[in-house]
Design a protein around this motif. Structure first.
Motif, PDB file in Angstrom:
ATOM      1  N   ALA A 127     108.182  -0.639  49.083  1.00 20.42           N
ATOM      2  CA  ALA A 127     106.832  -0.232  49.468  1.00 20.42           C
ATOM      3  C   ALA A 127     106.292  -1.103  50.605  1.00 20.42           C
ATOM      4  N   VAL A 128     106.592  -2.406  50.591  1.00 22.87           N
ATOM      5  CA  VAL A 128     106.180  -3.291  51.684  1.00 22.87           C
ATOM      6  C   VAL A 128     106.804  -2.807  52.990  1.00 22.87           C
ATOM      7  N   LYS A 129     108.110  -2.521  52.956  1.00 26.04           N
ATOM      8  CA  LYS A 129     108.792  -2.051  54.166  1.00 26.04           C
ATOM      9  C   LYS A 129     108.229  -0.709  54.632  1.00 26.04           C
ATOM     10  N   THR A 130     107.922   0.174  53.692  1.00 29.22           N
ATOM     11  CA  THR A 130     107.350   1.477  54.045  1.00 29.22           C
ATOM     12  C   THR A 130     105.975   1.311  54.688  1.00 29.22           C
ATOM     13  N   ALA A 131     105.107   0.504  54.079  1.00 30.47           N
ATOM     14  CA  ALA A 131     103.759   0.308  54.624  1.00 30.47           C
ATOM     15  C   ALA A 131     103.821  -0.318  56.016  1.00 30.47           C
ATOM     16  N   CYS A 132     104.662  -1.332  56.195  1.00 27.40           N
ATOM     17  CA  CYS A 132     104.773  -1.978  57.515  1.00 27.40           C
ATOM     18  C   CYS A 132     105.330  -1.010  58.550  1.00 27.40           C
ATOM     19  N   GLY A 133     106.371  -0.265  58.172  1.00 25.08           N
ATOM     20  CA  GLY A 133     106.969   0.697  59.106  1.00 25.08           C
ATOM     21  C   GLY A 133     106.005   1.796  59.500  1.00 25.08           C
ATOM     22  N   THR A 134     105.240   2.284  58.545  1.00 26.36           N
ATOM     23  CA  THR A 134     104.270   3.342  58.821  1.00 26.36           C
ATOM     24  C   THR A 134     103.164   2.835  59.741  1.00 26.36           C
ATOM     25  N   ALA A 135     102.669   1.627  59.475  1.00 25.82           N
ATOM     26  CA  ALA A 135     101.627   1.060  60.334  1.00 25.82           C
ATOM     27  C   ALA A 135     102.148   0.862  61.755  1.00 25.82           C
ATOM     28  N   ARG A 144      92.205  -2.636  40.584  1.00 23.91           N
ATOM     29  CA  ARG A 144      93.203  -2.148  41.520  1.00 23.91           C
ATOM     30  C   ARG A 144      94.485  -1.655  40.846  1.00 23.91           C
ATOM     31  N   CYS A 145      94.590  -1.716  39.550  1.00 23.21           N
ATOM     32  CA  CYS A 145      95.848  -1.396  38.872  1.00 23.21           C
ATOM     33  C   CYS A 145      96.405  -0.031  39.229  1.00 23.21           C
ATOM     34  N   THR A 146      95.568   0.962  39.275  1.00 21.79           N
ATOM     35  CA  THR A 146      96.080   2.305  39.518  1.00 21.79           C
ATOM     36  C   THR A 146      96.365   2.562  40.986  1.00 21.79           C
ATOM     37  N   GLU A 147      95.842   1.731  41.875  1.00 25.75           N
ATOM     38  CA  GLU A 147      96.112   1.914  43.292  1.00 25.75           C
ATOM     39  C   GLU A 147      96.874   0.729  43.856  1.00 25.75           C
ATOM     40  N   SER A 148      97.530  -0.022  42.985  1.00 28.77           N
ATOM     41  CA  SER A 148      98.213  -1.231  43.402  1.00 28.77           C
ATOM     42  C   SER A 148      99.373  -0.938  44.328  1.00 28.77           C
ATOM     43  N   GLY A 149      99.532  -1.775  45.293  1.00 25.69           N
ATOM     44  CA  GLY A 149     100.626  -1.650  46.229  1.00 25.69           C
ATOM     45  C   GLY A 149     100.291  -2.321  47.532  1.00 25.69           C
ATOM     46  N   PRO A 150     101.295  -2.519  48.356  1.00 30.72           N
ATOM     47  CA  PRO A 150     101.071  -3.219  49.614  1.00 30.72           C
ATOM     48  C   PRO A 150     100.304  -2.387  50.629  1.00 30.72           C
ATOM     49  N   ARG A 185      99.403   2.112  53.787  1.00 33.01           N
ATOM     50  CA  ARG A 185      99.568   1.588  52.433  1.00 33.01           C
ATOM     51  C   ARG A 185     100.657   2.371  51.737  1.00 33.01           C
ATOM     52  N   ALA A 186     101.212   1.777  50.709  1.00 33.48           N
ATOM     53  CA  ALA A 186     102.231   2.439  49.899  1.00 33.48           C
ATOM     54  C   ALA A 186     101.920   2.142  48.433  1.00 33.48           C
ATOM     55  N   HIS A 187     102.326   3.027  47.586  1.00 31.03           N
ATOM     56  CA  HIS A 187     102.038   2.887  46.156  1.00 31.03           C
ATOM     57  C   HIS A 187     103.227   2.263  45.427  1.00 31.03           C
ATOM     58  N   VAL A 188     102.922   1.432  44.451  1.00 29.93           N
ATOM     59  CA  VAL A 188     103.930   0.882  43.543  1.00 29.93           C
ATOM     60  C   VAL A 188     103.454   1.161  42.124  1.00 29.93           C
ATOM     61  N   GLU A 189     104.321   1.759  41.359  1.00 35.56           N
ATOM     62  CA  GLU A 189     103.980   2.086  39.970  1.00 35.56           C
ATOM     63  C   GLU A 189     103.724   0.803  39.176  1.00 35.56           C
TER      64      GLU A 189
END
Length: 124
Positions: A72-80, A27-33, A49-53
């Motif tokens: 990214a957590v806030k972005t993913a939750c807000g988008t959902a 999951r390293c390259t697609e890691s994120g909440p 989902r959101a990406h984190v480098e």
């Protein structure tokens, strides 16, 4: 798949918003909440989902910026939540709980005020 109109013929009183981060060798390259709005009956209403480098360091070290992860957590939750609003009329006050989970342990060094002092150390 059941149409949203049937899922929410009566607007649900309670909806969960779940956010979680994954890491690991695959999951390293697609890691994120990732976030999901889930009804009390277990039906997934919306996801995001959101990406984190991920920073790969010498000697096999792997880290992430804790502030970037929180954004990214806030972005993913807000988008959902926005998607759930469009698809089923769900609004923030419908959310009963926010559940956070992680696939594996990570370390976030903090100071006496709870502020991160360096990057998150990931275990792969």
């Amino acid at each position: 798949m059941v149409p949203n109109a049937l899922l929410f013929a009566q607007k649900p009183k309670l909806v969960f918003c779940c956010a979680f981060s994954s890491s690991g060798p695959s999951r390293c390259t697609e890691s994120g909440p990732k976030a999901a709005i889930v009804s009390l009956q277990g039906r997934i209403v919306a996801t995001a989902r959101a990406h984190v480098e991920t920073m790969f360091l010498p000697d096999d070290g792997v880290e992430q910026d804790p502030e970037a992860l929180w954004r990214a957590v806030k972005t993913a939750c807000g988008t959902a939540l926005k998607q759930a609003g469009k698809q089923a009329g769900v609004v923030a006050k419908d959310v009963l709980a926010v559940i956070c989970s992680s696939q594996y342990s990570s370390i976030v060094p903090v100071d006496e005020h709870g502020r991160a002092t360096m990057n998150i150390v990931l275990w792969l």
